[in-house]
Motif scaffolding. Structure first.
Motif, PDB file in Angstrom:
ATOM      1  N   ARG A 190      29.864  46.527  46.283  1.00  0.00           N
ATOM      2  CA  ARG A 190      29.174  46.674  47.568  1.00  0.00           C
ATOM      3  C   ARG A 190      28.595  45.340  48.020  1.00  0.00           C
ATOM      4  N   GLU A 191      28.038  44.582  47.086  1.00  0.00           N
ATOM      5  CA  GLU A 191      27.477  43.273  47.410  1.00  0.00           C
ATOM      6  C   GLU A 191      28.583  42.315  47.869  1.00  0.00           C
ATOM      7  N   PHE A 192      29.722  42.382  47.206  1.00  0.00           N
ATOM      8  CA  PHE A 192      30.852  41.542  47.596  1.00  0.00           C
ATOM      9  C   PHE A 192      31.310  41.875  49.016  1.00  0.00           C
ATOM     10  N   GLU A 193      31.431  43.160  49.308  1.00  0.00           N
ATOM     11  CA  GLU A 193      31.903  43.585  50.627  1.00  0.00           C
ATOM     12  C   GLU A 193      30.892  43.252  51.719  1.00  0.00           C
ATOM     13  N   ALA A 194      29.602  43.229  51.366  1.00  0.00           N
ATOM     14  CA  ALA A 194      28.586  42.849  52.338  1.00  0.00           C
ATOM     15  C   ALA A 194      28.643  41.341  52.615  1.00  0.00           C
ATOM     16  N   SER A 212      36.739  36.471  56.984  1.00  0.00           N
ATOM     17  CA  SER A 212      36.922  36.732  55.549  1.00  0.00           C
ATOM     18  C   SER A 212      38.379  37.102  55.254  1.00  0.00           C
ATOM     19  N   ASP A 213      39.269  36.429  55.950  1.00  0.00           N
ATOM     20  CA  ASP A 213      40.699  36.698  55.818  1.00  0.00           C
ATOM     21  C   ASP A 213      41.297  35.679  54.856  1.00  0.00           C
ATOM     22  N   TYR A 214      41.100  35.942  53.564  1.00  0.00           N
ATOM     23  CA  TYR A 214      41.544  35.014  52.524  1.00  0.00           C
ATOM     24  C   TYR A 214      42.775  35.515  51.761  1.00  0.00           C
ATOM     25  N   PHE A 215      43.266  36.676  52.104  1.00  0.00           N
ATOM     26  CA  PHE A 215      44.256  37.326  51.253  1.00  0.00           C
ATOM     27  C   PHE A 215      45.576  36.567  51.169  1.00  0.00           C
ATOM     28  N   ASP A 216      45.958  35.859  52.214  1.00  0.00           N
ATOM     29  CA  ASP A 216      47.199  35.082  52.159  1.00  0.00           C
ATOM     30  C   ASP A 216      46.943  33.596  51.927  1.00  0.00           C
ATOM     31  N   ALA A 217      45.692  33.253  51.564  1.00  0.00           N
ATOM     32  CA  ALA A 217      45.312  31.878  51.228  1.00  0.00           C
ATOM     33  C   ALA A 217      45.469  30.911  52.396  1.00  0.00           C
ATOM     34  N   TRP A 267      35.468  32.988  47.232  1.00  0.00           N
ATOM     35  CA  TRP A 267      35.935  34.360  47.482  1.00  0.00           C
ATOM     36  C   TRP A 267      36.714  34.891  46.273  1.00  0.00           C
ATOM     37  N   ILE A 268      37.605  34.062  45.738  1.00  0.00           N
ATOM     38  CA  ILE A 268      38.362  34.468  44.557  1.00  0.00           C
ATOM     39  C   ILE A 268      37.417  34.781  43.393  1.00  0.00           C
ATOM     40  N   TYR A 269      36.466  33.880  43.176  1.00  0.00           N
ATOM     41  CA  TYR A 269      35.523  34.065  42.072  1.00  0.00           C
ATOM     42  C   TYR A 269      34.717  35.345  42.267  1.00  0.00           C
TER      43      TYR A 269
END
Length: 262
Positions: A45-49, A156-161, A217-219
């Motif tokens: 939840r903290e990550f998503e916030a 927060s669009d990190y999924f495709d790097a 973000w990865i961490y």
């Protein structure tokens, strides 16, 4: 774009590991924790916030307004009009941070395509008659690099790097320009490229650096999932975060902020 997709996949695997990990003995029982413990739920939840990915719908009027703004940016960008592109970017609402993914893609894809075609892949083919022409070329494209990278990070669009890819490839273009003009003996051009590279390195090392934000973000993503299944460990989180700088390192620059992940 295939090489970007491949690099993004490598970054993803570096962060999360392969799904079929063969390091375990064949007869070793595998235990999967399907229901996360309470501390993991809280961490998630903290990550998503922290990395808010809420997406909103917009009505047709706002959609058209956003398209107009981005079209103005594209017109100024493709015509290398520095003042106009700055004015157009100033009209971008922060609502862009939350619009649906497909709308965001539609809005910025023309900018991204021009950036890739004429800066990342096209710089070597282009001839510059004057140093002023080259300086304007770099100024416009580096402004777009910041704009695009910020859009991805703020969403927060990190999924495709993509933020990491933008930052690393822009660095490589500038470094290549320096080497090219040094060999050609075009000192004024070399100095312009070096000045841009110095500013870009300052950006890379700053808290607003795209690769640095991607690494965190990865961490944070991996740490927030410790306790679910196997492979989610703090060591894996550190490895994934440091791996985000692999492309920059390959291009000749090792970020100092890597010391944050030990």
């Amino acid at each position: 774009m295939n090489i970007l997709i491949l690099i993004a996949y490598i970054a993803y695997v570096g962060a999360f590991g392969h799904t079929n990990d063969q390091t375990c003995a064949a007869d070793e029982p595998r235990v999967y924790q399907l229901i996360p413990p309470e501390e993991t739920k809280r961490a998630r939840r903290e990550f998503e916030a922290k990395y808010n990915m809420t997406r909103i719908d917009v009505d047709e009027a706002e959609r058209l307004a956003l398209k107009t703004v981005f079209q103005n940016i594209e017109n100024a960008y493709t015509n290398y009009q520095i003042a106009a592109i700055s004015d157009a970017m100033a009209n971008v609402s922060n609502r862009i941070d939350r619009v649906q993914n497909q709308l965001f893609r539609d809005l910025h894809w023309g900018l991204f395509h021009f950036f890739m075609e004429y800066f990342i892949h096209g710089t070597r083919r282009r001839k510059f008659d004057t140093s002023a022409d080259f300086e304007r070329f770099l100024a416009v494209h580096m402004k777009m690099a910041i704009f695009l990278g910020e859009c991805y990070c703020r969403r927060s669009d990190y999924f495709d790097a993509m933020p990491m890819l933008i930052e690393a490839n822009a660095f490589n273009v500038l470094k290549t320009c320096i080497d090219r003009f040094h060999k050609e003996g075009r000192r004024a051009f070399e100095e312009i490229a070096q000045k841009s590279l110095d500013m870009w390195i300052t950006h890379i090392e700053s808290e607003q650096g795209f690769t640095r934000r991607y690494a965190h973000w990865i961490y944070d993503d991996t740490v927030s999932l410790i306790g679910i299944g196997r492979g989610r460990t703090r060591e894996r989180a550190i490895s994934g975060a440091r791996g985000s700088a692999e492309l920059l390192i390959r291009y000749g620059y090792t970020p100092k902020w890597l010391d944050e992940f030990k």
